[in-house]
Scaffold this motif. Structure first.
Motif, PDB file in Angstrom:
ATOM      1  N   PHE A 208      28.208  57.979 -27.006  1.00  0.00           N
ATOM      2  CA  PHE A 208      29.035  56.788 -27.179  1.00  0.00           C
ATOM      3  C   PHE A 208      30.422  57.039 -27.783  1.00  0.00           C
ATOM      4  N   ASP A 209      30.621  58.168 -28.470  1.00  0.00           N
ATOM      5  CA  ASP A 209      31.913  58.419 -29.099  1.00  0.00           C
ATOM      6  C   ASP A 209      32.747  59.461 -28.353  1.00  0.00           C
ATOM      7  N   ASN A 210      32.148  60.063 -27.321  1.00  0.00           N
ATOM      8  CA  ASN A 210      32.855  61.068 -26.529  1.00  0.00           C
ATOM      9  C   ASN A 210      33.457  62.170 -27.402  1.00  0.00           C
ATOM     10  N   ILE A 211      32.661  62.733 -28.282  1.00  0.00           N
ATOM     11  CA  ILE A 211      33.158  63.814 -29.120  1.00  0.00           C
ATOM     12  C   ILE A 211      33.437  65.034 -28.249  1.00  0.00           C
ATOM     13  N   PRO A 212      34.429  65.840 -28.600  1.00  0.00           N
ATOM     14  CA  PRO A 212      34.789  67.019 -27.784  1.00  0.00           C
ATOM     15  C   PRO A 212      33.594  67.954 -27.599  1.00  0.00           C
ATOM     16  N   ASP A 213      33.536  68.586 -26.436  1.00  0.00           N
ATOM     17  CA  ASP A 213      32.422  69.480 -26.133  1.00  0.00           C
ATOM     18  C   ASP A 213      32.315  70.622 -27.142  1.00  0.00           C
ATOM     19  N   ASP A 214      33.444  71.167 -27.553  1.00  0.00           N
ATOM     20  CA  ASP A 214      33.393  72.296 -28.482  1.00  0.00           C
ATOM     21  C   ASP A 214      32.823  71.884 -29.834  1.00  0.00           C
TER      22      ASP A 214
ATOM     23  N   ALA B 121      11.207  66.035 -46.315  1.00  0.00           N
ATOM     24  CA  ALA B 121      12.469  65.285 -46.422  1.00  0.00           C
ATOM     25  C   ALA B 121      13.608  66.063 -45.777  1.00  0.00           C
ATOM     26  N   ALA B 122      13.625  67.384 -46.004  1.00  0.00           N
ATOM     27  CA  ALA B 122      14.675  68.216 -45.419  1.00  0.00           C
ATOM     28  C   ALA B 122      14.579  68.226 -43.899  1.00  0.00           C
ATOM     29  N   GLU B 123      13.364  68.275 -43.394  1.00  0.00           N
ATOM     30  CA  GLU B 123      13.152  68.252 -41.948  1.00  0.00           C
ATOM     31  C   GLU B 123      13.615  66.923 -41.364  1.00  0.00           C
ATOM     32  N   GLY B 124      13.293  65.831 -42.050  1.00  0.00           N
ATOM     33  CA  GLY B 124      13.715  64.513 -41.585  1.00  0.00           C
ATOM     34  C   GLY B 124      15.224  64.363 -41.585  1.00  0.00           C
ATOM     35  N   THR B 125      15.882  64.895 -42.618  1.00  0.00           N
ATOM     36  CA  THR B 125      17.345  64.838 -42.691  1.00  0.00           C
ATOM     37  C   THR B 125      17.977  65.574 -41.520  1.00  0.00           C
ATOM     38  N   LEU B 126      17.411  66.736 -41.174  1.00  0.00           N
ATOM     39  CA  LEU B 126      17.943  67.511 -40.055  1.00  0.00           C
ATOM     40  C   LEU B 126      17.746  66.768 -38.737  1.00  0.00           C
ATOM     41  N   ALA B 127      16.585  66.138 -38.564  1.00  0.00           N
ATOM     42  CA  ALA B 127      16.319  65.375 -37.342  1.00  0.00           C
ATOM     43  C   ALA B 127      17.301  64.213 -37.209  1.00  0.00           C
ATOM     44  N   HIS B 128      17.636  63.581 -38.320  1.00  0.00           N
ATOM     45  CA  HIS B 128      18.599  62.478 -38.284  1.00  0.00           C
ATOM     46  C   HIS B 128      20.001  62.990 -37.948  1.00  0.00           C
ATOM     47  N   SER B 129      20.333  64.177 -38.424  1.00  0.00           N
ATOM     48  CA  SER B 129      21.635  64.764 -38.083  1.00  0.00           C
ATOM     49  C   SER B 129      21.719  65.028 -36.583  1.00  0.00           C
ATOM     50  N   LEU B 130      20.623  65.511 -36.023  1.00  0.00           N
ATOM     51  CA  LEU B 130      20.570  65.761 -34.580  1.00  0.00           C
ATOM     52  C   LEU B 130      20.681  64.451 -33.808  1.00  0.00           C
ATOM     53  N   ALA B 131      19.989  63.420 -34.273  1.00  0.00           N
ATOM     54  CA  ALA B 131      20.033  62.116 -33.604  1.00  0.00           C
ATOM     55  C   ALA B 131      21.436  61.532 -33.634  1.00  0.00           C
ATOM     56  N   GLU B 132      22.099  61.637 -34.776  1.00  0.00           N
ATOM     57  CA  GLU B 132      23.476  61.142 -34.883  1.00  0.00           C
ATOM     58  C   GLU B 132      24.393  61.878 -33.919  1.00  0.00           C
ATOM     59  N   LEU B 133      24.243  63.195 -33.839  1.00  0.00           N
ATOM     60  CA  LEU B 133      25.081  63.992 -32.940  1.00  0.00           C
ATOM     61  C   LEU B 133      24.875  63.584 -31.485  1.00  0.00           C
ATOM     62  N   CYS B 134      23.614  63.377 -31.104  1.00  0.00           N
ATOM     63  CA  CYS B 134      23.318  62.984 -29.714  1.00  0.00           C
ATOM     64  C   CYS B 134      23.888  61.606 -29.386  1.00  0.00           C
ATOM     65  N   LEU B 135      23.791  60.671 -30.316  1.00  0.00           N
ATOM     66  CA  LEU B 135      24.328  59.333 -30.081  1.00  0.00           C
ATOM     67  C   LEU B 135      25.860  59.370 -30.003  1.00  0.00           C
ATOM     68  N   ARG B 136      26.467  60.169 -30.847  1.00  0.00           N
ATOM     69  CA  ARG B 136      27.937  60.285 -30.799  1.00  0.00           C
ATOM     70  C   ARG B 136      28.386  60.925 -29.487  1.00  0.00           C
ATOM     71  N   LYS B 137      27.588  61.842 -28.988  1.00  0.00           N
ATOM     72  CA  LYS B 137      27.907  62.469 -27.700  1.00  0.00           C
ATOM     73  C   LYS B 137      27.892  61.429 -26.581  1.00  0.00           C
TER      74      LYS B 137
END
Length: 383
Positions: free
Chosen positions: A54-60, A36-52
């Motif tokens: 479509f949301d144009n989050i700052p590079d830093d 479950a912990a591994e899956g949660t981390l993978a979802h966090s990574l997926a969210e970050l990549c999608l925001r990069k």
């Protein structure tokens, strides 16, 4: 029954069949798991990549959050490649539209109009004109999941249609499941009318489960139930699988239909027994007692405590260092991590193939299509 989502969409397959399971599950502590912990981390990574994307989050901010994910003990370099396959699937749908669609990752949805106090978080929602897409990343590799008839995705879809109905005239919903570690992708498309009709059929089950007055019903949906090892209804169902001898056909050999039925029952019993073994071991490890069982020391494997120092001793004694190591080529996942999937395809795509999977046994309830006799003949001919 509490302020949290007792009727969670992820458990809908369970509570829609066994409407008493949630009340029993509440008596079992939630110990969590590394999966479950591994899956949660993978979802966090997926969210970050999608925001990069479509949301144009700052590079830093992107670099900082990516660094946090990579420093997590559950992170594995292959995770980025697997999550990349999920991202590619979402992007493939988005780029197919003539105009840029609306895209949101990790969207919390209210589904209380179908099930009391029910809410959930969709991994990704994509909307363009009258079409809505729901994406669900399944990072696990234990059980293959299908989007067809999937109640979790359908509940998400109902929540999304309700949430965006004032902004979009949604008429069609496509639900996607991406399970990259099993190379599994599936989808289901329904009209909003069909989806709404399905919602009415599950609403009564949801109210029954929420009220705590439901009934127990054992089945394959018990697999992920927290109470599966202590549930009396499931134990009775498993023990009843031992079919009385008088119901068996006569003769020295079993008929094919008897063998098929026996195998189905045996597999179900095997899963139940494994769950009991896990329960007993965890109870004993916690210091408890289970009559008739104890913990003993298992088989041990020898290991080198300091490989670098040990090899220094060996090379110092005259052994060639080249003889102490094996040279192995990287697999596709590692190569994609090294080169990037697109670049790797450009360079060696002509050398990459995906052969048909070997025939594997599955019950008729499995969502995968049965292999035809012609297909089997072609596969064995190639072998």
């Amino acid at each position: 029954m509490g302020a949290h989502a007792v009727l969670s969409p992820s458990a809908a397959h369970r509570w829609s069949h066994c409407t008493a399971c949630l009340k029993l599950e509440q008596t079992i502590p939630d110990t969590g798991s590394s999966y479950a912990a591994e899956g949660t981390l993978a979802h966090s990574l997926a969210e970050l990549c999608l925001r990069k994307h479509f949301d144009n989050i700052p590079d830093d901010e992107y670099v900082r959050r990516l660094g946090e994910i990579r420093s997590d003990p559950m992170f594995n370099p292959e995770m980025e490649s697997y999550v990349g396959l999920y991202i590619d699937t979402v992007l493939g749908v988005c780029y197919a539209f003539l105009d840029p669609p609306y895209v949101v990752a990790e969207k919390r949805l209210d589904i209380s109009h179908i099930a009391p106090e029910c809410f959930g978080t969709a991994d990704c929602i994509v909307i363009s004109a009258d079409t809505l897409h729901i994406f669900d990343l399944k990072y696990g590799k234990g059980v293959q999941v299908s989007a067809e008839g999937n109640p979790q995705l359908r509940l998400y879809a109902l929540g999304a249609v309700r949430a965006y109905s004032l902004l979009y005239d949604i008429r069609t919903v496509t639900m996607h499941i991406v399970q990259p570690r099993l190379d599994n992708y599936s989808e289901e498309t329904l009209t909003v009318d069909a989806l709404t009709a399905w919602g009415k059929t599950i609403k009564g089950k949801a109210e029954e489960a929420y009220s705590g007055t439901g009934t127990f019903c054992a089945g394959e949906w018990c697999r992920f139930c927290k109470a599966k090892s202590v549930c009396r209804a499931r134990a009775e169902a498993m023990l009843a699988l031992e079919e009385p001898k008088q119901r068996m056909e006569q003769g020295e050999t079993l008929a094919d239909d008897e063998i098929g039925g026996i195998l189905l029952r045996a597999q179900t019993l095997e899963n139940w027994v494994k769950g009991l073994e896990t329960y007993v071991q965890e109870k004993l490890l916690a210091g408890g007692e289970i009559p008739g069982w104890k913990l003993v020391e298992g088989r041990s494997v020898r290991t080198i405590t300091d490989t670098d120092r040990a090899f220094e001793v060996l090379t110092g004694s005259g052994y060639d260092a080249d003889l102490l190591y094996e040279r192995k080529p990287l697999g596709l996942t590692a190569l994609e991590k090294l080169c990037g999937k697109k670049k790797l395809t450009e360079l060696i795509g002509s050398y990459i193939t995906k052969p048909a999977g070997k025939p594997t046994l599955a019950p008729e309830s499995d969502k995968r299509k049965a292999l035809s006799k012609k297909k089997l003949e072609e596969m064995f001919k190639e072998d």
